[in-house]
Design an enzyme around this catalytic site. Sequence first.
Site, PDB file in Angstrom:
ATOM      1  N   ASP A 117      -5.748  -6.486   5.786  1.00 41.91           N
ATOM      2  CA  ASP A 117      -6.908  -5.728   5.325  1.00 41.91           C
ATOM      3  C   ASP A 117      -8.026  -6.706   4.956  1.00 41.91           C
ATOM      4  O   ASP A 117      -9.183  -6.585   5.376  1.00 41.91           O
ATOM      5  CB  ASP A 117      -6.472  -4.909   4.096  1.00 41.91           C
ATOM      6  CG  ASP A 117      -7.513  -3.911   3.647  1.00 41.91           C
ATOM      7  OD1 ASP A 117      -8.584  -3.847   4.258  1.00 41.91           O
ATOM      8  OD2 ASP A 117      -7.247  -3.205   2.645  1.00 41.91           O
ATOM      9  N   ASP A 172      -3.763 -17.870   1.851  1.00 46.27           N
ATOM     10  CA  ASP A 172      -4.915 -18.522   1.213  1.00 46.27           C
ATOM     11  C   ASP A 172      -5.517 -19.562   2.164  1.00 46.27           C
ATOM     12  O   ASP A 172      -6.741 -19.664   2.309  1.00 46.27           O
ATOM     13  CB  ASP A 172      -4.534 -19.138  -0.139  1.00 46.27           C
ATOM     14  CG  ASP A 172      -3.183 -19.828  -0.142  1.00 46.27           C
ATOM     15  OD1 ASP A 172      -2.436 -19.687   0.845  1.00 46.27           O
ATOM     16  OD2 ASP A 172      -2.874 -20.525  -1.118  1.00 46.27           O
ATOM     17  N   TYR A 187       0.815  -1.213   0.000  1.00 44.12           N
ATOM     18  CA  TYR A 187       0.000   0.000   0.000  1.00 44.12           C
ATOM     19  C   TYR A 187       0.853   1.269   0.000  1.00 44.12           C
ATOM     20  O   TYR A 187       0.371   2.338  -0.349  1.00 44.12           O
ATOM     21  CB  TYR A 187      -0.942   0.030   1.211  1.00 44.12           C
ATOM     22  CG  TYR A 187      -2.070  -0.977   1.143  1.00 44.12           C
ATOM     23  CD1 TYR A 187      -2.274  -1.760   0.019  1.00 44.12           C
ATOM     24  CD2 TYR A 187      -2.944  -1.130   2.207  1.00 44.12           C
ATOM     25  CE1 TYR A 187      -3.301  -2.680  -0.040  1.00 44.12           C
ATOM     26  CE2 TYR A 187      -3.977  -2.053   2.147  1.00 44.12           C
ATOM     27  CZ  TYR A 187      -4.151  -2.824   1.025  1.00 44.12           C
ATOM     28  OH  TYR A 187      -5.185  -3.736   0.972  1.00 44.12           O
ATOM     29  N   LYS A 203       2.707 -15.255   2.630  1.00 44.28           N
ATOM     30  CA  LYS A 203       2.609 -16.005   1.370  1.00 44.28           C
ATOM     31  C   LYS A 203       4.042 -16.381   0.988  1.00 44.28           C
ATOM     32  O   LYS A 203       4.529 -16.062  -0.117  1.00 44.28           O
ATOM     33  CB  LYS A 203       1.914 -15.121   0.315  1.00 44.28           C
ATOM     34  CG  LYS A 203       1.567 -15.820  -0.969  1.00 44.28           C
ATOM     35  CD  LYS A 203       0.416 -16.801  -0.866  1.00 44.28           C
ATOM     36  CE  LYS A 203       0.199 -17.507  -2.187  1.00 44.28           C
ATOM     37  NZ  LYS A 203      -0.680 -18.687  -2.091  1.00 44.28           N
ATOM     38  N   ASP A 259     -11.493  -8.091   7.433  1.00 44.39           N
ATOM     39  CA  ASP A 259     -12.877  -7.921   6.980  1.00 44.39           C
ATOM     40  C   ASP A 259     -13.596  -9.262   6.941  1.00 44.39           C
ATOM     41  O   ASP A 259     -14.778  -9.365   7.294  1.00 44.39           O
ATOM     42  CB  ASP A 259     -12.919  -7.291   5.575  1.00 44.39           C
ATOM     43  CG  ASP A 259     -13.129  -5.785   5.637  1.00 44.39           C
ATOM     44  OD1 ASP A 259     -12.769  -5.184   6.663  1.00 44.39           O
ATOM     45  OD2 ASP A 259     -13.650  -5.218   4.653  1.00 44.39           O
TER      46      ASP A 259
END
Length: 354
Positions: A245, A221, A138, A189, A249
């Site tokens: 992020d 994942d 980001y 990851k 959620d």
Amino acid sequence: MKIAVLPGDGIGPEIVTQAVKVLEALRSDGLKIEMEYAHLGGAGYDAAGDPFPPATEKLALAADAVLLGAVGGYQYDTLPRPMRPEQGLLRIRKGLGLFANLRPAMVYPELVNASSLKPELVSGLDIMILRELTGDIYFGQPRGIRQLPNGERQGFDTMLYSESEIRRVAHVGFQIALKRNKKMCSVDKANVLDTSMFWREIVTEVAKEYPAVDLSHMYVDNAAMQLVRAPKQFDVILTGNIFGDILSDEASMLTGSIGMLPSASLDAHNKGLYEPCHGSAPDIAGKDIANPLATILSLAMMMRYTFVREDIAQRIENAVRKVLQQGMRTADIYEAGMQKVGCMAMGDAVVASL
Ligand code: NAD
């Protein structure tokens, strides 16, 4: 307790008003609380042509803690990117050095049916997601859209994590885990990304200083899958900015409503910005139907992490539990047989039970 209050946009002002009632009640009980207001997001743009106006920055820097509603609204969607409300949020996080974002996902017994998962999977759920907030793809440079020699256009971003950034957030994670069930799962990851391989190496090194904490690693994942398969296996989840992020959620939905979820973003000295996890909900703004509990629960986090007043944090959390036990529900968590109340009435009920 010097608190900067930033109502923001959409439902922000309504929900912050309810949290301020709670602060006022605590003040009338003798707590020394000072509150000062400023604009952030679209409200900053409207008032000063800037989503993070200098006056807001000054107030936020001088305060011990910041209480934020939410930012964003359809009317700002066509502004150039630097003027958009979300930029105000990114800039205040970066400006205050708020690198550790804590998002608890807790299921209240009274709301177990509001979850999209079966009650037996989520009943008693209590996870803390710790998301690194000021690094990663980001913020990484270079980024942009460029033209390749063959004439094709290409979009690109850069995923970056420096060792110090990983270390400091890992320490926060281990310390939180020590105060909970002493289990931390670091999510990355590492099978594909070099940044993640490095993340895993540093977190593993920091773990040596916390032998009491049981550290595990999981690919993002798989973590996304495990969160909906068997979420109670987690205690603390530590992860980077983009994975956090998304996962936070996802985890929020395990609890039924995003209107119940608080968050804290801390700097290296426990100064913090406290806000609900949800956005400005422009679809319901101004209708007195928003759920103010996430914002009120964010105050409990403020008392716990910035002011180190666990007693007051629990008092606020117990007050929220009590109104749920009494059957009061805003529209987002309403079930047949309960008493539907608006945003203001919910705030008043929490103050009464406080
Ligand atoms: P949102 O969280 O605002 O809303 C998603 C859905 O949840 C909507 O149906 C909304 O009505 C509902 N909802 C959210 N909070 C609620 C509450 N307290 N009580 C009851 N219902 C609630 O997300 P969105 O619709 O994707 O985004 C709306 C705006 O908010 C956008 O401008 C977005 O950029 C911004 N946003 C801001 C933040 C922030 O300020 N931290 C976070 C996410 C989105």
